[in-house]
Design an enzyme around this catalytic site. Sequence first.
Site, PDB file in Angstrom:
ATOM      1  N   ALA A  54       0.655  -1.299  -0.131  1.00  0.00           N
ATOM      2  CA  ALA A  54       0.012  -0.102  -0.001  1.00  0.00           C
ATOM      3  C   ALA A  54       0.793   1.365   0.168  1.00  0.00           C
ATOM      4  CB  ALA A  54      -0.970   0.019   1.191  1.00  0.00           C
ATOM      5  N   CYS A  55       1.909   1.253   0.484  1.00  0.00           N
ATOM      6  CA  CYS A  55       2.941   2.446   0.929  1.00  0.00           C
ATOM      7  C   CYS A  55       3.780   2.716  -0.349  1.00  0.00           C
ATOM      8  CB  CYS A  55       3.731   2.046   1.991  1.00  0.00           C
ATOM      9  SG  CYS A  55       5.044   3.570   2.233  1.00  0.00           S
ATOM     10  N   PRO A  56       3.443   3.917  -0.700  1.00  0.00           N
ATOM     11  CA  PRO A  56       4.359   4.578  -1.873  1.00  0.00           C
ATOM     12  C   PRO A  56       5.951   4.314  -1.691  1.00  0.00           C
ATOM     13  CG  PRO A  56       2.585   6.137  -1.182  1.00  0.00           C
ATOM     14  CD  PRO A  56       2.625   4.963  -0.215  1.00  0.00           C
ATOM     15  N   THR A  59       7.283   0.835  -1.673  1.00  0.00           N
ATOM     16  CA  THR A  59       6.826   0.198  -3.231  1.00  0.00           C
ATOM     17  C   THR A  59       8.229   0.815  -4.064  1.00  0.00           C
ATOM     18  OG1 THR A  59       4.618   0.363  -2.860  1.00  0.00           O
ATOM     19  CG2 THR A  59       5.357   0.315  -5.142  1.00  0.00           C
TER      20      THR A  59
END
Length: 329
Positions: A54-56, A59
């Site tokens: 979920a986390c930019p 990622t």
Amino acid sequence: MASKDEKITDWVYKGDKSGEFKRQQSSFRNFISREPGAEFPPEKGRYHLYVSYACPWATRTLIARKLKGLEDIISFSAVHWHMGAQGWRFATAEDSDAEGENVIPDPVEGHAGFTHIRQIYFAANPDYQGRFTVPVLYDKAKQTIFDDLIDEKYRAVVLYPAALQKEIDEANEWQYDLINNGVYKSGFATTQAAYERNVVALFGALDRAEAHLAAQTAGPYWFGKDITEVDIRLFVTIIRFDPVYVQHFKCNLRDIRSGYPALHAWMRELYWRVPAFRDTANFLHIKNHYTRSHTQINPFSITPLGPLPDVLPLDEEVPAVKAAAAAKA
Ligand SMILES: N[C@@H](CCC(=O)N[C@@H](CS)C(=O)NCC(=O)O)C(=O)O
């Protein structure tokens, strides 16, 4: 966290009248280095990367890991998408709602019984008082962690070439504050003024990115023909923009697919033609995390279905864009 009675879910510090979200600085700032005698030398199998799809921020480390061929060198696992009062938690054998590569319980030896990322922080420093963020790079040899990843660590040859370092740093500076963090500052704002200030600045920065990409004729990426750190950092926010930020964080002056043709083309080029980008974009985790963890924004935890599809195919446009193109032809 600013004080002991601050909760994980207090995105704006208690007592901060500005109503503005302020992302904390990382405190475990360690660096892998090839220098002789370095405390953290590169070593196969030594480091484990904890991420959330979920986390930019997390990622971008997964993308870099793949682009730089580090898959056999650094192992990784992903947490469950839900972030509750204790912060990120590991998936368990009972979880059937969080598919994705390596969404597993903590696989690191010695971590039996660990249920949450916070336990890794406390194992590294029992007095730790900050937030429990991903990504975290765990050093099995020294049993310590890094919670600040791409800035220096992945800055080797390809993604941070010497000839472009100044321009990369400059782009990162405004993009980090106004775009990557700008969506959070818009969405977590607790006053109208803080929201408006940040959302207007965000769209000003998107306009700037759009103009840059529209003028880039040397190739499909930010600097033309080679992917750099700028593509990774910007992509992780732009890919989440239409599916989440437009509605959840109220970033809705425009969306990417109908309002930013050059950003849209650049994003789809990366997503559809470069596996490291597509393989690390997990929309189940992305959509569920934001809409079901931030209950102050979305108290009923209902996840909007659209826009569909999450990413348009390369040869497809929304009807309005198609109609505009037809009118021009
Ligand atoms: N120090 C991290 C920060 C990343 C970050 O803020 N991650 C967010 C998710 S996108 C997080 O884990 N937040 C949990 C929290 O603040 O409790 C980095 O720059 O790599």
